[in-house]
Design an enzyme around this catalytic site. Structure first.
Site, mmCIF file in Angstrom:
data_model
loop_
_atom_site.group_PDB
_atom_site.id
_atom_site.type_symbol
_atom_site.label_atom_id
_atom_site.label_comp_id
_atom_site.label_asym_id
_atom_site.label_seq_id
_atom_site.Cartn_x
_atom_site.Cartn_y
_atom_site.Cartn_z
ATOM 1 C CB THR A 200 -0.868 -0.006 1.287
ATOM 2 O OG1 THR A 200 -1.914 -0.960 1.154
ATOM 3 C CG2 THR A 200 -1.496 1.324 1.588
ATOM 4 N NE ARG A 228 -8.928 -7.890 0.995
ATOM 5 C CZ ARG A 228 -7.925 -7.056 1.269
ATOM 6 N NH1 ARG A 228 -7.513 -6.201 0.371
ATOM 7 N NH2 ARG A 228 -7.345 -7.073 2.446
ATOM 8 C CB VAL A 229 -13.094 -3.482 -0.295
ATOM 9 C CG1 VAL A 229 -12.611 -2.126 0.181
ATOM 10 C CG2 VAL A 229 -13.712 -3.349 -1.688
ATOM 11 C CB THR A 251 0.672 -0.489 4.982
ATOM 12 O OG1 THR A 251 1.035 -1.674 4.239
ATOM 13 C CG2 THR A 251 1.819 -0.119 5.892
#
Ligand code: ASP
Length: 334
Positions: A200, A228-229, A251
């Site tokens: 991320t 998917r989130v 992250t």
């Protein structure tokens, strides 16, 4: 005797002055993801490239803050560069879904206004962080998903690209490896963090006007399915900013960060428990998450310009700069 008192008084005053911290006018902290970043797998060339990518993103944000620009502008500028850099899991070079596409998530929050914006599952917006900021500034909503988020971004004049723009050879190979490993495993352990290659990018800033902002952008997890989130676009989980406390970008294994509302937990511990930024963040990353199996890290800055960057993984790509001249780019536990 009188001289002795005088000498002691001067020494004491000098000590106080020496230890007194100068509050920086501005601070910028960025990250490029936490995870199993092993020194063994890292070539000197790769490490140089990661460090250069972090430095470039840091410089872009710092230039804005030094000129008296806003924390929001600095956060967006730094993250746009990290999204464009194929090394990091956001924008171009994002990890790929089960179907081999890129599905991007991002969020943005202003500590000054308390407003927030996010997009999830976008496939054609070049800079998802810019889309999240536009949702915050130019819509009456907080989160837009999929095709609707893309239509909104286009209407806002943001750059729209084909999904192929995001897909790199490295990420295609990584997806094939993860899928091959998945096939071989007879009893896959869904908690095994090594199963999913992640990453991320994020930034938090304090500007010269005393305002905070935070942003986070990601491709999520390699081989993700079913829309998917993760935590990155969830306000309070992956991103949070409040001028009264701090700005946070996370992250890590998103499911754990969502369940533990990690970004907001840092601010809540400060606000209600009167905990310092560093203690709040370290307790969550080093004490609360590990027994649950939650791997990852976060970056944060508080309203006084204190910085913290804890992580419980092998490494976390991270960097910071302050108006007082302190700066550092780091990857491992050092
Ligand atoms: N937090 C991200 C997600 O779960 C991935 C990461 O930061 O490594 O989508």
């Amino acid at each position: 005797m009188r001289y002795l008192y005088l000498v002691l008084a001067i020494a004491g005053l000098a000590g106080v002055l020496a230890t007194r911290r100068i509050r920086p006018d501005y601070v910028l902290v960025i990250h490029g993801g936490a995870g199993a970043i092993s020194r063994a797998a890292m070539t000197p060339e790769k490490e140089t490239a990661y460090r250069a990518g972090l430095q470039e993103a840091l410089d872009a944000g710092r230039t804005i803050l030094a000129a008296g620009g806003t924390a929001e502008d600095a956060v967006e500028a730094s993250i746009r560069l990290l999204e464009d850099n194929p090394l990091f899991n956001a924008g171009r070079g994002a990890v790929l879904t089960h179907e081999g596409t890129a599905e991007l998530d991002a969020s943005f929050m202003s500590g000054r206004t308390g407003m927030a914006g996010a997009v999830a599952g976008v496939k054609t917006v070049r800079h998802p962080i810019a889309a999240a900021r536009r949702v915050m500034e130019n819509s009456e909503h907080v989160m837009l998903t999929g095709a609707g988020a893309e239509a909104f971004s286009a209407a806002q004049g943001l750059e729209i690209v084909s999904n192929r723009f995001f897909i790199t050879e490295d990420r295609t190979r990584q997806l094939r490896e993860v899928q091959a490993a998945e096939k071989q495993q007879t009893t896959p352990d869904p908690r095994d963090p090594a199963r999913h290659k992640r990453g991320t990018v994020g930034a938090v800033a304090l500007d010269k006007h005393g305002n905070l902002a935070a942003g986070t952008s990601t491709g999520g997890m390699t081989n993700k399915r079913y829309g998917r989130v993760g935590d990155a676009p969830i306000i309070g989980a992956g991103t949070y900013a409040d001028n009264a406390t701090c700005a946070v970008s996370c992250t890590g294994h998103g499911e754990y960060f969502i369940r533990n509302v990690v970004a907001y937990d840092v601010a809540a511990r400060m606000r209600y428990g009167h905990t310092s930024l560093t203690t709040a963040a370290e307790e969550i990353i080093h004490q609360k998450l590990p027994p649950l199996g939650g791997t990852g890290g976060l970056i944060a800055v508080d309203k006084e310009g204190h910085i913290t960057m804890p992580f419980n993984t092998e490494g976390m790509y991270r960097a910071f700069v302050t108006s007082t001249g302190e700066t550092r780019v780091a990857i491992y536990q050092d």
